[in-house]
Structure formats: structure tokens, C-alpha cells
Motif scaffolding. Structure first.
Motif, PDB file in Angstrom:
ATOM      1  N   ILE A  61       0.833  -1.207   0.000  1.00  0.00           N
ATOM      2  CA  ILE A  61       0.000   0.000   0.000  1.00  0.00           C
ATOM      3  C   ILE A  61       0.868   1.256   0.000  1.00  0.00           C
ATOM      4  O   ILE A  61       0.607   2.207  -0.743  1.00  0.00           O
ATOM      5  N   SER A  64       2.448   1.612  -3.439  1.00  0.00           N
ATOM      6  CA  SER A  64       1.457   2.078  -4.408  1.00  0.00           C
ATOM      7  C   SER A  64       1.178   3.561  -4.250  1.00  0.00           C
ATOM      8  O   SER A  64       0.997   4.273  -5.235  1.00  0.00           O
ATOM      9  N   ILE A 138      -7.368   3.678 -11.295  1.00  0.00           N
ATOM     10  CA  ILE A 138      -7.637   2.872 -10.104  1.00  0.00           C
ATOM     11  C   ILE A 138      -7.678   1.389 -10.465  1.00  0.00           C
ATOM     12  O   ILE A 138      -7.109   0.549  -9.760  1.00  0.00           O
ATOM     13  N   PHE A 139      -8.343   1.048 -11.576  1.00  0.00           N
ATOM     14  CA  PHE A 139      -8.386  -0.345 -12.003  1.00  0.00           C
ATOM     15  C   PHE A 139      -6.980  -0.868 -12.284  1.00  0.00           C
ATOM     16  O   PHE A 139      -6.622  -1.973 -11.871  1.00  0.00           O
ATOM     17  N   ILE A 141      -4.159   0.236 -11.087  1.00  0.00           N
ATOM     18  CA  ILE A 141      -3.423   0.141  -9.820  1.00  0.00           C
ATOM     19  C   ILE A 141      -3.778  -1.169  -9.109  1.00  0.00           C
ATOM     20  O   ILE A 141      -2.894  -1.886  -8.625  1.00  0.00           O
ATOM     21  N   ILE A 142      -5.051  -1.487  -9.056  1.00  0.00           N
ATOM     22  CA  ILE A 142      -5.489  -2.738  -8.425  1.00  0.00           C
ATOM     23  C   ILE A 142      -4.918  -3.940  -9.178  1.00  0.00           C
ATOM     24  O   ILE A 142      -4.439  -4.902  -8.572  1.00  0.00           O
ATOM     25  N   ASN A 145      -1.127  -4.188  -8.472  1.00  0.00           N
ATOM     26  CA  ASN A 145      -0.921  -4.602  -7.087  1.00  0.00           C
ATOM     27  C   ASN A 145      -1.248  -6.077  -6.894  1.00  0.00           C
ATOM     28  O   ASN A 145      -0.531  -6.788  -6.187  1.00  0.00           O
ATOM     29  N   ALA A 146      -2.321  -6.540  -7.504  1.00  0.00           N
ATOM     30  CA  ALA A 146      -2.692  -7.949  -7.401  1.00  0.00           C
ATOM     31  C   ALA A 146      -1.617  -8.833  -8.039  1.00  0.00           C
ATOM     32  O   ALA A 146      -1.254  -9.878  -7.482  1.00  0.00           O
ATOM     33  N   TYR A 149       1.464  -8.779  -5.688  1.00  0.00           N
ATOM     34  CA  TYR A 149       1.211  -9.521  -4.457  1.00  0.00           C
ATOM     35  C   TYR A 149       1.187 -11.021  -4.723  1.00  0.00           C
ATOM     36  O   TYR A 149       1.737 -11.813  -3.970  1.00  0.00           O
TER      37      TYR A 149
END
Length: 157
Positions: A61, A64, A138-139, A141-142, A145-146, A149
Motif C-alpha cells: 500500500i 502504491s 484505479i483499475f 493500480i489494483i 498490485n494484485a 502480491y
């Protein structure tokens, strides 16, 4: 192991320097030491994987935030400009510039070609169908990040 504050400042510097050709010379010393094996090919996902590896989900987080907050503010400003101006040509030019920015920001290594194609298709759809760029960001970034991770052993579901 770098501290959170030094890694955060290095990540902030990377988020600005990645768009300039002299980035290889000006990248923070922290990244030069950590990514010495493939120094010429550092991407956002690599940095997020480092954050996840060192500091788990909290680090992801923080990483990001350092990487994407400025871009999210720029995309929000682009949305406001697009929908305040009545010129379709001007808004199309802004959409193209936003698309180029997003692709340059979120593209990955050439070995992640499938992921790069997904990103490119989504950005192309955003340009064609006039999506809000802040939501597109935002999409993405998600999505990144996914991917970061999951590649570090985290379970998504």
C-alpha cells in the motif's frame, strides 16, 4: 534492507524519473543496489514486489501510494478538463495522452507480454469508449498490485 522512509523516497523519485531518458543515471542508489541484476529494466511491478517482499501488504500500500498518487491526481485533472471543455478534438488528444501515460506507467517486463496485452486492451477501450481516466487508473493500480502480491506468494482469494 532499506528502511521504509528511504524506500518510499526512492519510489517517489522513480515515479517521476521513469519518464525521462536519463533515468538510468538518476535512479536512487537504493534501487541500484537492489535491482543490480536487471538495472536497465525496472518496472512498477518490480518495485511493488520489493515492497511486498520486505513489508507485506502494508508495504504494498505504501509503495502504491508513492508510485501512483501523482498519476491519479493527474488523471482526475484530465477527467475534469475533458468534461469541462466542449471540444471533441481537444478531449480526444487528452485521452490519447492519458492512454500513453497509463501504458508507460503500467507496462511490465517483456516476459509479461500477456499482462501487457491486457493492459493495452483496457487502455484502448478507455480511449475508445471515453472511460473516466481516474477510474481507469484505479483499475490498473489494483491490477498491478494484485499481480505483484500474487507473484510474491500472497493469495488473492
Amino acid at each position: 534492507m532499506p528502511s521504509k522512509s528511504s524506500l518510499f523516497s526512492a519510489t517517489l523519485q522513480y515515479s517521476f524519473l521513469q519518464f525521462f531518458p536519463v533515468k538510468k543515471n538518476d535512479l536512487p542508489q537504493c534501487f541500484k543496489q537492489i535491482f543490480s541484476d536487471y538495472f536497465e529494466d525496472i518496472f512498477c511491478q518490480d518495485i511493488l514486489e520489493l515492497w511486498a517482499d520486505l513489508f507485506d501488504i502494508g508495504g504494498l500500500i505504501l509503495g502504491s501510494t508513492a508510485l501512483f498518487l501523482t498519476g491519479l491526481l493527474i488523471m482526475t485533472a484530465a477527467d475534469i478538463i475533458i468534461f469541462r471543455t466542449g471540444s471533441p478534438i481537444f478531449s480526444f488528444i487528452i485521452r490519447i495522452v492519458c492512454g500513453l501515460y497509463c501504458f508507460e506507467k503500467f507496462k511490465g517486463k517483456p516476459s509479461n507480454s500477456f499482462q501487457n496485452y491486457i493492459i493495452l486492451i483496457y487502455i484502448g477501450a478507455s480511449i475508445i469508449w471515453n472511460f473516466y481516466w481516474s477510474l481507469t487508473m484505479i483499475f490498473l493500480i489494483i491490477f498491478i498490485n494484485a499481480a505483484a502480491y500474487r507473484s510474491k506468494g500472497g493469495k488473492l482469494c
